[in-house]
Design a protein around this motif. Structure first.
Motif, PDB file in Angstrom:
ATOM      1  N   TYR A   1       0.841  -1.193   0.000  1.00  0.00           N
ATOM      2  CA  TYR A   1       0.000   0.000   0.000  1.00  0.00           C
ATOM      3  C   TYR A   1       0.880   1.250   0.000  1.00  0.00           C
ATOM      4  CZ  TYR A   1      -3.478   3.463   1.185  1.00  0.00           C
ATOM      5  OH  TYR A   1      -4.276   4.581   1.154  1.00  0.00           O
ATOM      6  N   ALA A   2       1.937   1.222   0.817  1.00  0.00           N
ATOM      7  CA  ALA A   2       2.853   2.366   0.900  1.00  0.00           C
ATOM      8  C   ALA A   2       3.479   2.655  -0.463  1.00  0.00           C
ATOM      9  CB  ALA A   2       3.934   2.101   1.941  1.00  0.00           C
ATOM     10  N   ALA A   3       3.963   1.619  -1.120  1.00  0.00           N
ATOM     11  CA  ALA A   3       4.613   1.799  -2.418  1.00  0.00           C
ATOM     12  C   ALA A   3       3.632   2.355  -3.440  1.00  0.00           C
ATOM     13  CB  ALA A   3       5.196   0.477  -2.900  1.00  0.00           C
ATOM     14  N   ALA A   4       2.413   1.844  -3.454  1.00  0.00           N
ATOM     15  CA  ALA A   4       1.403   2.298  -4.411  1.00  0.00           C
ATOM     16  C   ALA A   4       0.947   3.725  -4.115  1.00  0.00           C
ATOM     17  CB  ALA A   4       0.200   1.357  -4.395  1.00  0.00           C
ATOM     18  N   GLY A   5       0.995   4.113  -2.828  1.00  0.00           N
ATOM     19  CA  GLY A   5       0.491   5.431  -2.433  1.00  0.00           C
ATOM     20  C   GLY A   5       1.541   6.512  -2.314  1.00  0.00           C
ATOM     21  N   GLY A   6       2.784   6.216  -2.686  1.00  0.00           N
ATOM     22  CA  GLY A   6       3.828   7.238  -2.647  1.00  0.00           C
ATOM     23  C   GLY A   6       4.416   7.494  -1.269  1.00  0.00           C
ATOM     24  N   PHE A   7       4.205   6.578  -0.336  1.00  0.00           N
ATOM     25  CA  PHE A   7       4.843   6.697   0.977  1.00  0.00           C
ATOM     26  C   PHE A   7       6.284   6.229   0.860  1.00  0.00           C
ATOM     27  CE2 PHE A   7       0.356   6.297   1.787  1.00  0.00           C
ATOM     28  CZ  PHE A   7       0.120   7.169   2.831  1.00  0.00           C
ATOM     29  N   ASP A   8       7.188   6.875   1.583  1.00  0.00           N
ATOM     30  CA  ASP A   8       8.586   6.451   1.517  1.00  0.00           C
ATOM     31  C   ASP A   8       9.080   5.829   2.818  1.00  0.00           C
ATOM     32  OD1 ASP A   8       8.675   8.771   3.032  1.00  0.00           O
ATOM     33  OD2 ASP A   8      10.051   9.831   1.708  1.00  0.00           O
ATOM     34  N   CYS A   9       8.158   5.636   3.777  1.00  0.00           N
ATOM     35  CA  CYS A   9       8.552   5.119   5.087  1.00  0.00           C
ATOM     36  C   CYS A   9       7.399   4.320   5.698  1.00  0.00           C
ATOM     37  CB  CYS A   9       8.920   6.291   5.990  1.00  0.00           C
ATOM     38  SG  CYS A   9       9.404   5.845   7.659  1.00  0.00           S
ATOM     39  N   LEU A  10       7.745   3.182   6.278  1.00  0.00           N
ATOM     40  CA  LEU A  10       6.757   2.326   6.954  1.00  0.00           C
ATOM     41  C   LEU A  10       7.259   1.960   8.340  1.00  0.00           C
ATOM     42  CD1 LEU A  10       4.227   0.413   7.012  1.00  0.00           C
ATOM     43  CD2 LEU A  10       5.694  -1.333   5.970  1.00  0.00           C
ATOM     44  N   THR A  11       6.362   2.042   9.305  1.00  0.00           N
ATOM     45  CA  THR A  11       6.648   1.575  10.669  1.00  0.00           C
ATOM     46  C   THR A  11       5.368   0.937  11.200  1.00  0.00           C
ATOM     47  OG1 THR A  11       7.699   2.180  12.785  1.00  0.00           O
ATOM     48  CG2 THR A  11       6.068   3.737  11.880  1.00  0.00           C
ATOM     49  N   THR A  12       5.440   0.343  12.395  1.00  0.00           N
ATOM     50  CA  THR A  12       4.271  -0.345  12.939  1.00  0.00           C
ATOM     51  C   THR A  12       4.174  -0.228  14.449  1.00  0.00           C
ATOM     52  OG1 THR A  12       3.109  -2.479  13.074  1.00  0.00           O
ATOM     53  CG2 THR A  12       5.512  -2.561  13.065  1.00  0.00           C
ATOM     54  N   SER A  13       2.949  -0.207  14.928  1.00  0.00           N
ATOM     55  CA  SER A  13       2.707  -0.199  16.377  1.00  0.00           C
ATOM     56  C   SER A  13       2.966  -1.568  17.000  1.00  0.00           C
ATOM     57  CB  SER A  13       1.276   0.251  16.681  1.00  0.00           C
ATOM     58  OG  SER A  13       0.340  -0.693  16.187  1.00  0.00           O
ATOM     59  N   LEU A  14       3.169  -2.597  16.173  1.00  0.00           N
ATOM     60  CA  LEU A  14       3.508  -3.915  16.721  1.00  0.00           C
ATOM     61  C   LEU A  14       4.772  -3.827  17.575  1.00  0.00           C
ATOM     62  CD1 LEU A  14       2.893  -6.058  13.509  1.00  0.00           C
ATOM     63  CD2 LEU A  14       1.632  -6.274  15.669  1.00  0.00           C
ATOM     64  N   ALA A  15       5.625  -2.850  17.281  1.00  0.00           N
ATOM     65  CA  ALA A  15       6.873  -2.681  18.016  1.00  0.00           C
ATOM     66  C   ALA A  15       6.684  -1.951  19.343  1.00  0.00           C
ATOM     67  CB  ALA A  15       7.891  -1.947  17.156  1.00  0.00           C
ATOM     68  N   SER A  16       5.447  -1.789  19.781  1.00  0.00           N
ATOM     69  CA  SER A  16       5.214  -1.158  21.085  1.00  0.00           C
ATOM     70  C   SER A  16       4.744  -2.163  22.131  1.00  0.00           C
ATOM     71  CB  SER A  16       4.182  -0.036  20.968  1.00  0.00           C
ATOM     72  OG  SER A  16       2.879  -0.570  20.851  1.00  0.00           O
ATOM     73  N   SER A  17       4.304  -3.318  21.686  1.00  0.00           N
ATOM     74  CA  SER A  17       3.741  -4.291  22.616  1.00  0.00           C
ATOM     75  C   SER A  17       4.821  -5.151  23.261  1.00  0.00           C
ATOM     76  CB  SER A  17       2.757  -5.205  21.873  1.00  0.00           C
ATOM     77  OG  SER A  17       2.362  -6.269  22.721  1.00  0.00           O
ATOM     78  N   ARG A  18       4.780  -5.230  24.570  1.00  0.00           N
ATOM     79  CA  ARG A  18       5.763  -6.069  25.270  1.00  0.00           C
ATOM     80  C   ARG A  18       5.514  -7.546  25.029  1.00  0.00           C
ATOM     81  NH1 ARG A  18       3.702  -7.561  30.670  1.00  0.00           N
ATOM     82  NH2 ARG A  18       1.608  -6.722  30.851  1.00  0.00           N
ATOM     83  N   TRP A  19       4.371  -7.886  24.449  1.00  0.00           N
ATOM     84  CA  TRP A  19       4.041  -9.278  24.158  1.00  0.00           C
ATOM     85  C   TRP A  19       4.635  -9.740  22.832  1.00  0.00           C
ATOM     86  CZ3 TRP A  19       2.584 -11.320  28.436  1.00  0.00           C
ATOM     87  CH2 TRP A  19       1.825 -10.585  29.345  1.00  0.00           C
ATOM     88  N   LYS A  20       5.177  -8.797  22.079  1.00  0.00           N
ATOM     89  CA  LYS A  20       5.726  -9.111  20.760  1.00  0.00           C
ATOM     90  C   LYS A  20       7.249  -9.121  20.797  1.00  0.00           C
ATOM     91  CE  LYS A  20       1.711  -9.238  19.052  1.00  0.00           C
ATOM     92  NZ  LYS A  20       1.174 -10.404  19.709  1.00  0.00           N
ATOM     93  N   SER A  21       7.843  -9.925  19.940  1.00  0.00           N
ATOM     94  CA  SER A  21       9.295  -9.957  19.783  1.00  0.00           C
ATOM     95  C   SER A  21       9.712  -8.824  18.846  1.00  0.00           C
ATOM     96  CB  SER A  21       9.725 -11.309  19.198  1.00  0.00           C
ATOM     97  OG  SER A  21      11.017 -11.214  18.645  1.00  0.00           O
ATOM     98  N   LEU A  22      10.503  -7.888  19.354  1.00  0.00           N
ATOM     99  CA  LEU A  22      10.977  -6.788  18.512  1.00  0.00           C
ATOM    100  C   LEU A  22      11.801  -7.308  17.345  1.00  0.00           C
ATOM    101  CD1 LEU A  22      12.023  -4.067  21.113  1.00  0.00           C
ATOM    102  CD2 LEU A  22      10.073  -4.030  19.567  1.00  0.00           C
ATOM    103  N   GLU A  23      12.557  -8.376  17.586  1.00  0.00           N
ATOM    104  CA  GLU A  23      13.377  -8.958  16.518  1.00  0.00           C
ATOM    105  C   GLU A  23      12.488  -9.483  15.388  1.00  0.00           C
ATOM    106  OE1 GLU A  23      13.710  -9.733  19.801  1.00  0.00           O
ATOM    107  OE2 GLU A  23      15.544  -8.569  20.145  1.00  0.00           O
TER     108      GLU A  23
END
Length: 196
Positions: free
Chosen positions: A114-136
């Motif tokens: 979606y980012a590539a099609a919409g002209g976005f040049d950067c992607l990040t996610t809120s998944l990296a805020s949850s202590r239940w998720k592996s940051l790696e």
């Protein structure tokens, strides 16, 4: 905290309001207005998916952040997970195991496309805020997804640092956000029941 995204037009994949509240607030504080991409076909039942999205929409609107809703297709998500796991039963994989990595890949690939099609040049996610998720795992999936498209940089921001983890908890209480007790998929729901 000073945010240094590797691009100017940011797409923020969001998994839920509790995980993204402090991120959206911090970005707004630094005059960064991402577009939120809601792509969570992993969430078990369309009703649960809608319930989580409806908590996010008014919060994002308060900060002038628009939300794009991806198509919900739980069966496509399941097919992808099974295929990536060599057609093994996803229920046999533990939380933070390969099933979760493949789930992140599915969602972040959709976001990267979606980012590539919409002209976005950067992607990040809120998944990296949850202590239940592996940051790696989140970082690996994000790099993999952005590597599959042209022109979108992966922002591997650890959204737990810089006071954002305690602020996340404060916002949940202040806003009385619906704070789900499982990640989203039916397999994580089973995990929560086992842990109780």
């Amino acid at each position: 905290m000073t945010l240094s995204p590797p691009g100017k037009k940011i797409l923020l994949h969001v998994c839920c309001a509790p995980c993204s509240g402090a991120i959206i607030e911090e970005m707004a504080r630094e005059d960064i207005r991402p577009v939120v991409f809601w792509s969570n076909s992993n969430i078990y039942t369309p009703e649960e998916n809608r319930k989580r999205l409806e908590v996010l929409l008014p919060y994002a609107a308060e900060f002038g952040v628009s939300v794009v809703e991806d198509a919900y297709d739980h069966s496509q998500w399941l097919d992808f997970i099974r295929e990536q796991l060599g057609n093994n039963d996803p229920a046999k994989y533990p939380e933070r195991g390969d099933r979760c990595l493949m789930c992140f890949r599915f969602r972040l690939l959709r976001a990267a496309r979606y980012a590539a099609a919409g002209g976005f040049d950067c992607l990040t996610t809120s998944l990296a805020s949850s202590r239940w998720k592996s940051l790696e795992q989140v970082d690996e999936a994000g790099r993999w997804a952005c590597g599959a498209v042209e022109g979108v940089a992966w922002w591997d921001k650890n959204w737990r640092k810089g006071g954002l983890q305690p602020r996340r908890s404060e916002i949940i209480k202040e806003r009385n956000f619906y704070n789900q007790s499982f990640c989203g998929c039916e397999f994580s729901l089973g995990y929560v029941k086992k842990e109780k």
